[in-house]
Design a protein around this motif. Sequence first.
Motif, short mmCIF file in Angstrom:
data_model
loop_
_atom_site.label_atom_id
_atom_site.label_comp_id
_atom_site.label_asym_id
_atom_site.label_seq_id
_atom_site.Cartn_x
_atom_site.Cartn_y
_atom_site.Cartn_z
N GLU A 2 0.83 -1.19 0.00
CA GLU A 2 0.00 0.00 0.00
C GLU A 2 0.87 1.24 0.00
OE1 GLU A 2 -3.07 -2.06 3.05
OE2 GLU A 2 -3.13 0.08 2.87
N TYR A 25 -0.08 0.43 -10.07
CA TYR A 25 -0.47 -0.57 -9.07
C TYR A 25 0.63 -1.59 -8.91
CZ TYR A 25 -2.02 -3.45 -13.09
OH TYR A 25 -2.09 -4.16 -14.26
N SER A 26 0.54 -2.36 -7.84
CA SER A 26 1.69 -3.16 -7.44
C SER A 26 1.57 -4.65 -7.75
CB SER A 26 1.95 -2.98 -5.94
OG SER A 26 0.79 -3.33 -5.21
N ASN A 27 0.35 -5.16 -7.80
CA ASN A 27 0.17 -6.60 -7.89
C ASN A 27 -0.24 -7.02 -9.30
OD1 ASN A 27 -0.45 -9.29 -7.56
ND2 ASN A 27 -1.72 -9.00 -5.73
N SER A 30 -3.66 -8.68 -9.74
CA SER A 30 -4.92 -7.95 -9.51
C SER A 30 -5.81 -8.04 -10.74
CB SER A 30 -4.64 -6.50 -9.17
OG SER A 30 -3.97 -6.39 -7.94
N GLU A 92 -6.99 -1.40 -6.28
CA GLU A 92 -6.90 -2.71 -6.91
C GLU A 92 -7.42 -3.74 -5.94
OE1 GLU A 92 -2.80 -4.34 -7.24
OE2 GLU A 92 -2.17 -2.48 -6.25
N ARG A 93 -8.05 -4.77 -6.47
CA ARG A 93 -8.56 -5.83 -5.61
C ARG A 93 -7.39 -6.73 -5.23
NH1 ARG A 93 -13.61 -9.41 -7.32
NH2 ARG A 93 -12.21 -10.06 -9.00
N ALA A 94 -7.18 -6.83 -3.91
CA ALA A 94 -6.08 -7.64 -3.38
C ALA A 94 -6.71 -8.81 -2.64
CB ALA A 94 -5.22 -6.81 -2.44
N LYS A 98 -10.54 -7.61 -0.08
CA LYS A 98 -9.95 -6.30 0.17
C LYS A 98 -9.61 -5.53 -1.08
CE LYS A 98 -6.56 -8.11 2.46
NZ LYS A 98 -5.31 -8.21 3.24
N VAL A 100 -6.89 -2.45 -2.21
CA VAL A 100 -5.71 -1.69 -1.83
C VAL A 100 -5.73 -0.38 -2.59
CG1 VAL A 100 -3.19 -1.61 -1.86
CG2 VAL A 100 -4.36 -3.76 -1.33
#
Lengths: 111, 111
Positions: A2, A25-27, A30, A92-94, A98, A100
């Motif tokens: 995050e 975004y990081s993942n 996602s 983004e859906r993590a 959840k 994020v």
Amino acid sequence: GENVGLHLPTLSVQEGDNSIINCAYSNSASDYFIWYKQESGKGPQFIIDIRSNMDKRQGQRVTVLLNKTVKHLSLQIAATQPGDSAVYFCAERAGFQKLVFGTGTRLLVSP
Amino acid sequence: SQTIHQWPATLVQPVGSPLSLECTVEGTSNPNLYWYRQAAGRGLQLLFYSVGIGQISSEVPQNLSASRPQDRQFILSSKKLLLSDSGFYLCAWRDAGNEQFFGPGTRLTVL
């Protein structure tokens, strides 16, 4: 992870211009993304969403673009109005439960 | 239609005092419920989420706790507030879809 705890970047535009707000975004896993608008002192409000099997989605005056290759999301607002002034968050859906949220961008629209 | 309520809207509390913030949702059953904190000019930090009565997941170690005594009620508490607990607290809910809907928020100032 995050990106909370960072000061908000600001985008200043003139009324009538088009605005582009970016989000990284990081993942890479996602599969769902949302843009929220938050006006001062209020809770975030849903603007538009997009699934990872899409590159582009359009709403009323707004367009979301998704580039999965570079993990980048953008929100385009056409003919920006003073009422569009707010903080904009991507999320983004993590996992199933959840979201994020990104750091947020403050949009200032001058008349 | 679904609505989400939070109270109080604003709260000023001394350091060391207890806290109880309440969130209720109407018009939906068995929602996922979320507590977020937002420091001034910053992003959203997920504190707790709940998938059902009595089920609480904590995202970050902190001075706060959460409880879900009823299906549509989510409570954020503290036994002794710290200065760093000041912020804008947002409750959100999600049903079977992906979007989270946010409440109006509670602004907490700890002096």
